[in-house]
Design a protein around this motif. Structure first.
Motif, PDB file in Angstrom:
ATOM      1  N   UNK A 151       0.818  -1.215   0.000  1.00  0.00           N
ATOM      2  CA  UNK A 151       0.000   0.000   0.000  1.00  0.00           C
ATOM      3  C   UNK A 151       0.856   1.271   0.000  1.00  0.00           C
ATOM      4  N   UNK A 152       2.166   1.121  -0.076  1.00  0.00           N
ATOM      5  CA  UNK A 152       3.061   2.283  -0.077  1.00  0.00           C
ATOM      6  C   UNK A 152       2.804   3.148  -1.301  1.00  0.00           C
ATOM      7  N   UNK A 153       2.880   4.451  -1.103  1.00  0.00           N
ATOM      8  CA  UNK A 153       2.851   5.381  -2.229  1.00  0.00           C
ATOM      9  C   UNK A 153       4.278   5.468  -2.749  1.00  0.00           C
ATOM     10  N   UNK A 154       4.429   5.255  -4.043  1.00  0.00           N
ATOM     11  CA  UNK A 154       5.757   5.228  -4.661  1.00  0.00           C
ATOM     12  C   UNK A 154       5.854   6.387  -5.650  1.00  0.00           C
ATOM     13  N   UNK A 155       6.868   7.204  -5.469  1.00  0.00           N
ATOM     14  CA  UNK A 155       7.098   8.352  -6.342  1.00  0.00           C
ATOM     15  C   UNK A 155       8.433   8.163  -7.058  1.00  0.00           C
ATOM     16  N   UNK A 156       8.382   8.204  -8.392  1.00  0.00           N
ATOM     17  CA  UNK A 156       9.573   8.035  -9.224  1.00  0.00           C
ATOM     18  C   UNK A 156       9.835   9.374  -9.907  1.00  0.00           C
ATOM     19  N   UNK A 157      11.021   9.952  -9.646  1.00  0.00           N
ATOM     20  CA  UNK A 157      11.339  11.282 -10.167  1.00  0.00           C
ATOM     21  C   UNK A 157      12.652  11.229 -10.940  1.00  0.00           C
ATOM     22  N   UNK A 158      12.601  11.623 -12.210  1.00  0.00           N
ATOM     23  CA  UNK A 158      13.785  11.660 -13.052  1.00  0.00           C
ATOM     24  C   UNK A 158      14.492  13.004 -12.957  1.00  0.00           C
TER      25      UNK A 158
ATOM     26  N   UNK B 256       9.916   3.333 -13.995  1.00  0.00           N
ATOM     27  CA  UNK B 256       8.527   2.944 -13.739  1.00  0.00           C
ATOM     28  C   UNK B 256       8.200   1.630 -14.440  1.00  0.00           C
ATOM     29  N   UNK B 257       8.560   1.541 -15.709  1.00  0.00           N
ATOM     30  CA  UNK B 257       8.250   0.330 -16.480  1.00  0.00           C
ATOM     31  C   UNK B 257       8.994  -0.880 -15.930  1.00  0.00           C
ATOM     32  N   UNK B 258      10.236  -0.702 -15.530  1.00  0.00           N
ATOM     33  CA  UNK B 258      10.992  -1.829 -14.990  1.00  0.00           C
ATOM     34  C   UNK B 258      10.386  -2.291 -13.659  1.00  0.00           C
ATOM     35  N   UNK B 259      10.015  -1.358 -12.815  1.00  0.00           N
ATOM     36  CA  UNK B 259       9.429  -1.715 -11.516  1.00  0.00           C
ATOM     37  C   UNK B 259       8.063  -2.366 -11.695  1.00  0.00           C
ATOM     38  N   UNK B 260       7.186  -1.765 -12.506  1.00  0.00           N
ATOM     39  CA  UNK B 260       5.842  -2.321 -12.658  1.00  0.00           C
ATOM     40  C   UNK B 260       5.864  -3.671 -13.373  1.00  0.00           C
TER      41      UNK B 260
ATOM     42  N   UNK C  65       4.366  -7.100 -11.634  1.00  0.00           N
ATOM     43  CA  UNK C  65       3.278  -7.854 -12.241  1.00  0.00           C
ATOM     44  C   UNK C  65       1.925  -7.267 -11.910  1.00  0.00           C
ATOM     45  N   UNK C  66       1.134  -7.974 -11.088  1.00  0.00           N
ATOM     46  CA  UNK C  66      -0.249  -7.574 -10.837  1.00  0.00           C
ATOM     47  C   UNK C  66      -0.426  -6.635  -9.649  1.00  0.00           C
ATOM     48  N   UNK C  67       0.643  -6.048  -9.149  1.00  0.00           N
ATOM     49  CA  UNK C  67       0.528  -5.097  -8.046  1.00  0.00           C
ATOM     50  C   UNK C  67      -0.201  -3.847  -8.531  1.00  0.00           C
ATOM     51  N   UNK C  68      -1.113  -3.302  -7.726  1.00  0.00           N
ATOM     52  CA  UNK C  68      -1.829  -2.089  -8.158  1.00  0.00           C
ATOM     53  C   UNK C  68      -0.863  -0.965  -8.517  1.00  0.00           C
ATOM     54  N   UNK C  69      -0.983  -0.461  -9.732  1.00  0.00           N
ATOM     55  CA  UNK C  69      -0.047   0.535 -10.209  1.00  0.00           C
ATOM     56  C   UNK C  69      -0.518   1.957  -9.955  1.00  0.00           C
ATOM     57  N   UNK C  70      -1.748   2.124  -9.421  1.00  0.00           N
ATOM     58  CA  UNK C  70      -2.219   3.484  -9.156  1.00  0.00           C
ATOM     59  C   UNK C  70      -1.512   4.118  -7.961  1.00  0.00           C
ATOM     60  N   UNK C  71      -0.787   3.332  -7.184  1.00  0.00           N
ATOM     61  CA  UNK C  71      -0.025   3.888  -6.056  1.00  0.00           C
ATOM     62  C   UNK C  71       1.370   4.320  -6.481  1.00  0.00           C
ATOM     63  N   UNK C  72       1.701   4.151  -7.762  1.00  0.00           N
ATOM     64  CA  UNK C  72       3.028   4.486  -8.270  1.00  0.00           C
ATOM     65  C   UNK C  72       2.901   5.651  -9.254  1.00  0.00           C
TER      66      UNK C  72
END
Length: 119
Positions: A38-45, A68-72, A76-83
């Motif tokens: 359930x962690x909010x994940x923020x990816x910043x370039x 983002x693409x490598x992590x998601x 796999x099926x982890x909810x991606x709306x938290x990223x």
């Protein structure tokens, strides 16, 4: 509330390709996301300040998207709306851009996980 920040995903000059040397960092991040789904994940370039600002902003966005693409994909099926992902180009440098070494360190993506610590 716990905040974990990872800033070791480094890129070559003018590149958005994730090198094999970053695999262990990405694996660590993926493991932490699995541990706290359930962690909010923020990816910043980020980029250094060499070149046009507009180009660097686009490059930072491509770097964030690559991570983002490598992590998601690994999740796999982890909810991606938290990223979330975004690029800031040279506008929020982690280090001063006055030396070649610091400019190299600014060619990065930071990943922040934020979650509630359970006792």
């Amino acid at each position: 509330r716990v905040k974990e920040k990872y800033a070791l995903i480094l890129f070559d000059f003018n590149s958005d390709t994730i090198k094999e040397r970053n695999a262990s960092v990405v694996e660590t991040i993926v493991a932490r996301i699995r541990q706290f789904p359930t962690a909010k994940v923020s990816i910043v370039g980020h980029t250094d300040n060499i070149g046009r600002e507009e180009y660097n902003l686009q490059l930072s966005e491509r770097r964030a998207k690559a991570v983002y693409e490598q992590i998601t994909t690994a999740l796999g099926d982890t909810p991606q709306e938290t990223i979330t992902q975004m690029g800031v180009g040279p506008f929020d440098p982690l280090y001063g851009n006055g030396s070649p070494e610091n400019r190299a360190l600014n060619r990065t993506v930071t990943v922040t996980l934020e979650y509630e610590q359970k006792e």
